[in-house]
Design an enzyme around this catalytic site. Structure first.
Site, PDB file in Angstrom:
ATOM      1  N   HIS A 211       0.817  -1.224   0.000  1.00 45.84           N
ATOM      2  CA  HIS A 211       0.000   0.000   0.000  1.00 45.84           C
ATOM      3  C   HIS A 211       0.851   1.275   0.000  1.00 45.84           C
ATOM      4  CE1 HIS A 211      -3.713   2.142   0.475  1.00 45.84           C
ATOM      5  NE2 HIS A 211      -3.430   2.629   1.666  1.00 45.84           N
TER       6      HIS A 211
HETATM    7  O1  LIG Z   1      -9.705   3.817   4.507  1.00 53.09           O
HETATM    8  C1  LIG Z   1      -9.155   4.147   3.432  1.00 53.09           C
HETATM    9  O2  LIG Z   1      -9.707   3.990   2.330  1.00 53.09           O
HETATM   10  C2  LIG Z   1      -7.813   4.814   3.461  1.00 53.09           C
HETATM   11  C3  LIG Z   1      -6.797   4.067   4.256  1.00 53.09           C
HETATM   12  C4  LIG Z   1      -5.523   4.826   4.362  1.00 53.09           C
HETATM   13  O3  LIG Z   1      -5.458   5.997   4.046  1.00 53.09           O
HETATM   14  C5  LIG Z   1      -4.405   4.161   4.921  1.00 53.09           C
HETATM   15  C6  LIG Z   1      -3.176   4.766   4.869  1.00 53.09           C
HETATM   16  C7  LIG Z   1      -2.116   4.431   5.706  1.00 53.09           C
HETATM   17  C8  LIG Z   1      -0.942   5.136   5.660  1.00 53.09           C
HETATM   18  O4  LIG Z   1      -0.589   5.837   4.590  1.00 53.09           O
HETATM   19  C9  LIG Z   1      -0.011   5.206   6.758  1.00 53.09           C
HETATM   20  O5  LIG Z   1      -0.344   4.657   7.818  1.00 53.09           O
HETATM   21  O6  LIG Z   1       1.066   5.765   6.583  1.00 53.09           O
END
Ligand SMILES: O=C(O)CCC(=O)/C=C/C=C(\O)C(=O)O
Length: 287
Positions: free
Chosen positions: A267
């Site tokens: 991700h």
């Molecule tokens: O819920 C969603 O659709 C978005 C999830 C999300 O933004 C997760 C991101 C996590 C990071 O970028 C981080 O913890 O650095």
């Protein structure tokens, strides 16, 4: 250009924004200078910040002559706390407009990671004339996955970490966050844990917000066709938070979009494949 390395402390800035009923102090990092500005918007994980999400991406853009701004969204890092009972994508978009108005910035390219991608799309829908190009990684909310049960395993682990911010839950979340977990150092875990625990108010507010409105990032798939800004959509094949097919929906809906998929990538494409990511972004912005 100065050879002094950019640091979080040396680029740290605060601004008071007033945007409708939104009146709060935002923290951002202001890096480099140039005729064109790139704003980077971080994801929604506990302890996330512009600097935590994009520290591998700032220098190459600054070296190429861009001003790079990292906005810490309301409710994260050193920005003011907030409980969000409506669309968090729209809240962040309003905060960004407030920041741009306050510092006299008319137009910017937007790079958004996950929630940052959702927020960049919301900003482009509300302020089309103020967006140059869009770069969206693991987010944009063209709708839910058709193939992967929602909420995904990653999003469930984020929720658990917000409710119980322990090192064990952080490691559980991070173990599905990136593809190659051997790249996660103790220093990175510690920095993330420290970020989380210094702002327990942010963690509690996120939980309250999700309880008040579980749909913090609404589907705007039906409106994607309004967006003319050229978009580079970048995804990890192995994204266990926001699945790859939701990236395909963005490319199907946006007027002018292209997609790059990294294999061996979760991700955090901008961090996991930073060198190639940076080259692609520079090429996309220049042509
Ligand atoms: O819920 C969603 O659709 C978005 C999830 C999300 O933004 C997760 C991101 C996590 C990071 O970028 C981080 O913890 O650095």
């Amino acid at each position: 250009m100065s050879n002094t390395p950019l640091t979080e402390a040396s680029t740290s800035r605060f601004v008071r924004i007033q945007e409708g009923d939104l009146d709060l102090q935002l923290h951002y990092n202001d890096c480099g200078s140039g005729d064109e500005t790139v704003v980077m918007l971080h994801g929604s994980g506990p302890g996330a910040s512009g600097w935590a999400n994009f520290n591998r991406n700032i220098e190459p853009l600054v070296a190429a002559g861009y001003r790079v701004l990292l906005m810490d969204c309301p409710g994260w890092s050193k920005s003011d706390p907030i409980v969000c009972t409506g669309s968090r994508s729209e809240l962040n978009a309003r905060a960004l407009k407030g920041l741009m108005d306050a510092i006299g910035l008319d137009k910017a390219h937007l790079v958004g990671n996950s929630m940052g991608g959702h927020s960049a799309v919301a900003f482009a829908l509300a302020n089309p004339a103020r967006v140059g190009k869009l770069i969206l990684m693991g987010g944009g909310t063209g709708g839910a996955s058709s193939f992967v049960p929602m909420p995904t395993e990653g999003i469930k682990l984020i929720g658990a970490l917000y409710r119980q911010p322990t090192i064990e839950n952080l490691k559980r979340m991070m173990s599905v966050f990136v593809y190659d977990t051997s790249s996660l150092t103790q220093a990175l875990f510690q920095a993330r844990l420290d970020n989380m625990l210094t702002r327990r108010d942010h963690l509690e507010n996120f939980v309250k917000s999700a309880e008040a409105n579980p749909k913090q990032f609404p589907d705007v798939g039906h409106r994607l066709g309004e967006i003319k800004a050229p978009a580079l959509v970048i995804w990890g094949r192995d994204d266990r938070f926001v699945p790859l097919d939701t990236g395909l929906r963005l490319v199907a809906g946006l007027q002018n979009a292209e997609l790059h998929v990294f294999s061996r990538c979760g991700h955090w494409a901008q961090w996991e494949h930073a060198d190639k990511f940076n080259r692609m972004v520079l090429d996309f912005l220049a042509h």
